[in-house]
Design an enzyme around this catalytic site. Structure first.
Site, PDB file in Angstrom:
ATOM      1  N   ASP A  91      75.823  64.650  -7.314  1.00  0.00           N
ATOM      2  CA  ASP A  91      74.783  64.160  -6.410  1.00  0.00           C
ATOM      3  C   ASP A  91      74.877  64.773  -5.015  1.00  0.00           C
ATOM      4  O   ASP A  91      74.935  64.068  -4.004  1.00  0.00           O
ATOM      5  CB  ASP A  91      74.852  62.627  -6.303  1.00  0.00           C
ATOM      6  CG  ASP A  91      74.748  61.984  -7.666  1.00  0.00           C
ATOM      7  OD1 ASP A  91      73.955  62.474  -8.491  1.00  0.00           O
ATOM      8  OD2 ASP A  91      75.459  60.994  -7.920  1.00  0.00           O
ATOM      9  N   TYR A 134      76.009  67.348 -14.174  1.00  0.00           N
ATOM     10  CA  TYR A 134      76.933  66.524 -14.954  1.00  0.00           C
ATOM     11  C   TYR A 134      76.274  65.892 -16.174  1.00  0.00           C
ATOM     12  O   TYR A 134      76.904  65.097 -16.873  1.00  0.00           O
ATOM     13  CB  TYR A 134      77.549  65.439 -14.081  1.00  0.00           C
ATOM     14  CG  TYR A 134      76.561  64.578 -13.337  1.00  0.00           C
ATOM     15  CD1 TYR A 134      75.904  63.529 -13.963  1.00  0.00           C
ATOM     16  CD2 TYR A 134      76.295  64.814 -11.991  1.00  0.00           C
ATOM     17  CE1 TYR A 134      75.008  62.748 -13.274  1.00  0.00           C
ATOM     18  CE2 TYR A 134      75.394  64.037 -11.293  1.00  0.00           C
ATOM     19  CZ  TYR A 134      74.758  62.995 -11.941  1.00  0.00           C
ATOM     20  OH  TYR A 134      73.860  62.215 -11.258  1.00  0.00           O
TER      21      TYR A 134
END
Length: 899
Positions: A91, A134
């Site tokens: 993120d 991810y």
């Protein structure tokens, strides 16, 4: 964790600012002591402690000073006794600064360089790496062709494990094929970073369902599984328990990736499989295969022991905020040892921003630890000889040793603050400022006095087997006689209801789906009981409606019973974690039951309203049909995920669950006519636990005296005005509520808190028609009842005489601009003892739903200028002052709310 068979704990809380936002700063002496204690506690319990750092927000990869800061930070934690580490680059923005672009050919090369250097600097300890891509949905352009992931596979040192969340950030299903694909690209088996039980993206959801959607054939393909738990520590027992069972199960049986053993699909197969399911379950037990429903049963039985273990607790009923404050002047205190599963901050709904909670535990038996305990071979997963279930009492002792004893908050009236005045409630409808009074008595759902529902409930001509809880034998577990003996104990049946209401991100439990289905059916078929003539009919259709309404009421009573029993559990720490959710659910269920009772006891639906034809928007559906297993998918009546191509992303998990915020409560809200009135469904839980159950129901003739009394006790700007009119005890009621009760009782509701009626909301559908009747009937009666006072001597009018003069000098005021926009009228009052700030919102939602169901476009109310607290209450409920085009009265303010 260790007793369950879990062996690894990753420390990565975003509310430790030195983990992410201020990652460069070393820990202070006080912080170091706390973190060292946590590491030592993990070692004492056979748990590998992994310290994770997230430097990706602002690190300059090419700057030696930055890399040295990172090394020193990890070195400091290594001196605390930590032997395993992780670097997390999730993120974050993927653009590198100009300095990095001159050194590294890509973002992946920069991350790999720093990670490899840190790993080697620490002496090649156990090490994990979280990539920026991810999950499959963030791989550009896809997993196989991602330059980023391929660079990791070729450049990241092979002993470093890579975290992977699956197809999505929160993956409904993780298939063997998808893991084999990413493993081939990364050139190593990944560690699953599972967010299936993470709930920090939705204030109304907590996940109590089993570990599901991951076939056990994944186990040989993985280097471990990290589960990302709910924010609330105590509620994670089911998530951890079922994960432990999954990790220790046999891989000899091919599990379906379509969740075949979830309660939903099990119910769908009910009619076709028959008794064969029992033999399948027995076979699953014999072979050691993982079946989520069976794992859930085992976990429930053990959770009951945890629930009945006295543990004191206190704390906020709110989830952590996503707001990151500026650097504190005083060093922040590290989380205490009482939180072995660390809480983290809320992610944004924007998928480009933060992912939900960071992981907390990795499976494998701690007694069988290979060189790298994160690498879990098939033998590690299956060859677990010690029973993790029978030793659950020992687990409780271990958890108790790790848990810091918290000072209890006032519950059930013990040490609660004195009752605040009604003015506090009026001012704080949208505020957290008001403490809630602790009330011990908890009421049951109330029946309509006309017995309309009970007549149909006795009909035997049609048996609705899917509403009979006894028929749900596959999901029912009989409570033990010891538990059943105590009427206030939370028993297994209560826990099943609780879990079904708060199941998993992509599906509700079967009990919750029954509530959804039945409420939708009752609403859309309410035309069967529109009139008194219809209600008195013995036609099969009417009898079916009444029977299903009674069955729905019985279901809502199960929720009320669960809530009541929850308030008495010895594990108060668990109660504090669960209370915001069960409190909100109980309130929504009470609202639904009040609306259903209104359908048959109140005005009912007088027209073919489109608001009652809107379908279910539940996203919990299966590809083979609808989760609502007792009727097939129909796009015209059930707008479920299986009905249209537009909704299929929610079915398949192609959209993240934060797209469907609000959980089951939001599903119910969308079924009400006022589905867009979000403000009436958004409220913070009480800051002090309140055990009262507030039951909303339609007004009946037997309630008249109680409503008049409430009117007297709230007529002085929300305060008791009984002493102001001693000679006319019914005068105030005749002025403010009598006309509503006499001329418009079908849109009137009362609320009961177990000690009797404590409030009312009265409504009129058509103000013009009502005022005509008011003038012709009620006003004439009042003028005869209260003769005009004779003040020829010039003396002042008493308060009572002023009201009486108002009857005789009445002048209708209903300008066209008001009536055309807001054709309905509402009036609400609550006694001082009502301190739950959600009560007025739920009452207003119920009344406005009834009005809108019959075509109202808005409602208004009149408030005296001096009644500031009453005015604040209405404005807190979304009412705004309406500017009048012509003069009305300097003493009255008109407030309105469009629908």
């Amino acid at each position: 964790m260790s007793v369950m068979g879990l062996n690894t704990y990753m420390y990565a809380p975003k509310d430790d600012y030195k983990h992410r936002a201020y990652w460069r700063e070393l820990y202070s002496v006080e912080e170091a002591e706390l973190l060292t204690g946590l590491i030592e506690a993990a070692k004492e319990n056979g748990i590998l402690f992994v310290y994770a750092l997230s430097p990706g927000l602002d690190i300059t990869f090419s700057a030696a000073k930055e890399v040295n800061c990172l090394k020193k930070k990890l070195e400091q934690v290594a001196h605390f006794g930590c032997t395993a580490f992780a670097l997390l680059f999730d993120d974050i923005e993927t653009d590198m600064c100009e300095a990095d672009k001159e050194i590294f050919q890509s973002f992946a090369y920069a991350q790999v360089s720093v990670t490899n250097e840190a790993y080697q600097h620490l002496g090649q300890p156990r090490f994990l790496f979280c990539p920026t891509e991810y999950c499959a949905s963030r791989a550009v352009p896809n997993v196989r062709s991602s330059e980023y992931l391929n660079t990791l596979g070729s450049r990241l040192l092979p002993a470093i494990d890579v975290l992977w969340t699956g197809p999505k950030v929160i993956s409904r299903i993780v298939s063997v094929e998808s893991i084999e694909e990413v493993a081939d690209v990364l050139k190593r088996s990944p560690v699953i970073w599972d967010n299936i039980h993470a709930n920090d993206y939705d204030q109304k959801r907590v996940y109590l369902g089993p570990y599901d959607g991951r076939p056990t054939d994944l186990i040989p393909c993985l280097n471990g599984v990290l589960t990302n738990p709910n924010c609330e520590f105590e509620v994670n027992f089911m998530a951890l328990h079922t994960l432990a069972q999954w990790s220790q199960s046999s891989t000899s049986r091919k599990d379906s990736t379509l969740l075949p053993s979830s309660p939903v699909s099990a119910d769908i197969q009910l009619e076709t499989e028959g008794d064969s399911r029992r033999s399948d379950s027995t076979s699953a037990i014999d072979t050691g295969a993982y079946v989520p429903k069976l794992a859930l049963r085992k976990a429930i039985k053990d959770w009951i022991h945890v629930i009945n273990t006295p543990i004191s607790g206190s704390g906020s009923t709110l989830k952590p905020s996503i707001h990151i404050p500026p650097a504190p002047t005083v060093p922040p205190v590290m989380p205490s040892l009482s939180l072995p599963l660390e809480q983290t901050s809320l992610p944004s709904a924007d998928p480009l921003l933060e992912k939900p909670v960071l992981p907390s535990s990795v499976f494998t038996d701690h007694n069988i630890i290979p060189d790298n305990p994160l690498i879990s071979s098939v033998n590690t997963c299956v060859a677990v000889t010690a029973s993790t279930i029978s030793g659950m009492n020992d687990a409780l002792d271990a958890l108790a040793d790790m848990a810091a004893v918290k000072s209890p908050m006032p519950i059930d009236g013990l040490g609660a603050d004195p009752e605040p005045p009604q003015a506090v409630l009026m001012n704080a409808v949208n505020s957290l400022a008001c403490d809630d009074k602790i009330v011990e008595n908890v009421s049951e759902l109330m029946e309509c006095n006309n017995d309309e529902l009970s007549e149909g409930a006795s009909i035997q001509s049609r048996k609705i087997s899917h509403l009979n809880s006894d028929d749900d034998d596959e999901m029912q577990i009989e409570p033990s006689s010891e538990s059943a003996a105590d009427m206030n104990s939370l028993v297994i049946a209560d826990v099943e209801v609780l879990i079904d209401l708060f199941y998993l991100p992509f599906e509700h439990g079967s009990f919750a789906l029954l509530l959804l289905e039945e409420f939708h059916w009752l609403k859309t078929n309410s035309a069967l009981v529109n009139s008194m003539k219809d209600r008195q009919s013995n036609s099969p259709e009417v009898l079916e409606w009444k029977e299903r309404a009674k069955a729905f009421e019985d279901k809502t009573k199960r929720v009320s019973t669960m809530f009541t029993h929850m308030m008495h559990i010895p594990n108060r720490s668990l109660l504090y974690d669960l209370y915001p959710y069960v409190w909100d659910m109980a309130g929504v269920i009470s609202l639904l039951q009040g609306f259903v009772k209104w359908l048959v006891c109140g005005a009912g639906i007088k027209n073919d309203s489109l608001h009652l034809k809107e379908g279910i928007t539940c996203f919990s559906c299966m590809k083979v049909g609808c989760n609502f297993s007792h009727f097939s998918c129909n796009a015209s009546s059930v707008n479920c995920a299986g009905a249209t191509n537009r909704d299929k992303p929610s079915l398949s998990g192609d959209q993240e669950p934060w797209v469907f915020r609000g959980g089951l409560q939001a599903e119910f809200q969308r079924l009400l006519p006022i589905e867009g009135a979000n403000d009436l469904f958004m409220q913070h839980p009480p800051s002090v636990i309140n055990s009262s159950l507030y039951i909303i129901r339609p007004y009946t003739l037997q309630d008249e005296d109680a409503v008049y009394e409430i009117c007297n006790k709230t007529c002085d700007d929300g305060l008791d005005g009984t002493d102001i009119f001693p000679e006319y005890p019914r005068l105030v009621g005749d002025k403010f509520v009598g006309g509503f009760l006499t001329l418009s009782p079908d849109y009137s509701f009362v609320i009961d808190d177990g000690d009797g009626l404590c409030g009312y909301i009265l409504a009129v559908l058509d103000a013009k028609a009502y005022l005509s009747k008011y003038e012709a009937a009620w006003l004439t009666e009042m003028c005869a009842k209260y003769p005009a006072p004779n003040k020829s001597d010039g003396s002042s009018l008493t308060p009572a005489e002023e009201i009486i003069i108002g009857f005789h000098n009445y002048k209708r005021y209903l300008p066209a601009n008001l009536y055309n926009s807001l054709p309905s009228i509402v009036r609400m009052s609550l006694l001082m003892r009502v301190t739950d700030l959600s009560v007025p919102k739920r009452m207003m939602a119920c009344a406005l739903s009834a009005l809108k169901a019959n075509g109202s476009t808005g409602a208004y109310c009149e408030v005296n200028v001096g009644d500031k607290h009453i005015m604040n209450m209405y404005t807190g409920l979304g009412f705004l002052q309406i500017p009048m085009l012509d003069e009305y009265s300097d003493e009255v303010v008109v407030l309105g709310r469009p629908l």
